[in-house]
Design a protein around this motif. Structure first.
Motif, PDB file in Angstrom:
ATOM      1  N   GLY A  64       0.820  -1.208   0.000  1.00  0.00           N
ATOM      2  CA  GLY A  64       0.000   0.000   0.000  1.00  0.00           C
ATOM      3  C   GLY A  64       0.851   1.253   0.000  1.00  0.00           C
ATOM      4  N   GLY A  67      -3.918   5.363   1.255  1.00  0.00           N
ATOM      5  CA  GLY A  67      -4.935   4.908   2.198  1.00  0.00           C
ATOM      6  C   GLY A  67      -5.298   3.456   1.966  1.00  0.00           C
ATOM      7  N   PRO A  68      -6.061   2.875   2.844  1.00  0.00           N
ATOM      8  CA  PRO A  68      -6.400   1.463   2.683  1.00  0.00           C
ATOM      9  C   PRO A  68      -7.175   1.202   1.387  1.00  0.00           C
ATOM     10  N   THR A  88      -7.544  -6.568   2.129  1.00  0.00           N
ATOM     11  CA  THR A  88      -7.306  -5.161   2.440  1.00  0.00           C
ATOM     12  C   THR A  88      -5.809  -4.897   2.509  1.00  0.00           C
ATOM     13  N   VAL A  89      -5.385  -3.813   1.835  1.00  0.00           N
ATOM     14  CA  VAL A  89      -3.983  -3.398   1.832  1.00  0.00           C
ATOM     15  C   VAL A  89      -3.919  -1.985   2.406  1.00  0.00           C
ATOM     16  N   SER A  90      -3.247  -1.825   3.539  1.00  0.00           N
ATOM     17  CA  SER A  90      -3.118  -0.517   4.182  1.00  0.00           C
ATOM     18  C   SER A  90      -1.793   0.133   3.796  1.00  0.00           C
ATOM     19  N   PHE A  91      -1.621   1.390   4.194  1.00  0.00           N
ATOM     20  CA  PHE A  91      -0.402   2.133   3.888  1.00  0.00           C
ATOM     21  C   PHE A  91       0.826   1.418   4.448  1.00  0.00           C
ATOM     22  N   GLN A  93       1.979  -1.434   4.061  1.00  0.00           N
ATOM     23  CA  GLN A  93       1.756  -2.819   4.457  1.00  0.00           C
ATOM     24  C   GLN A  93       1.961  -3.715   3.236  1.00  0.00           C
TER      25      GLN A  93
END
Length: 141
Positions: A64, A67-68, A88-91, A93
């Motif tokens: 990421g 943002g997610p 889900t891929v967050s910042f 991550q």
């Protein structure tokens, strides 16, 4: 110089004098309207792409950059795709995603994965799979 050409030159100068400041004011608004990314803020790295017959097993690492994001689907023209999603891929991550592609016949050359992030957009990833080599020798049989 005639009166008519003198009038046209003065008229042209007036038009330029009025339009120049307006265009300078308008251009920053146009650039701000188109500023920013037009695709999801994410990086995809192909870790593994192995083809056995008409099936390709792929492992991606998604990173990421904003943002997610939620990877909702993976699509490949001419193939059915199986993957465990949504993901889900967050910042900052790293998330590993595995997918199995099944074609009617073995694909030739590169494959394009379409990663669907819903309202955030789509991203394309080009994959060139390697063939599974039969590593069994006669003595292993």
């Amino acid at each position: 110089m005639t009166l008519r050409s003198s009038h046209m030159i003065r008229h042209s100068r007036v038009i330029i004098a009025v339009l120049a400041p307006l265009s300078v004011c308008g251009f920053p608004l146009a650039t701000e309207a188109h500023d920013g990314p037009h695709s999801p803020a994410m990086m995809a790295r192909v870790e593994r792409a192995v083809m056995a017959g008409a099936q390709v097993d792929i492992r991606l690492t998604l990173t990421g950059l904003g943002g997610p994001l939620v990877l909702q689907a993976i699509a490949v023209p001419g193939a059915s795709v199986q993957f465990d999603g949504p993901v889900t891929v967050s910042f900052a991550q790293d998330v590993t995603v595995s997918a199995t592609l099944t074609f009617a016949k073995p694909p030739q050359g590169a494959i394009t994965l379409l990663l669907d992030f819903g309202v955030a957009g789509q991203g394309a990833v080009t994959v060139i799979p390697s063939l599974v080599q039969n590593t069994l020798s006669r003595k292993d049989l």
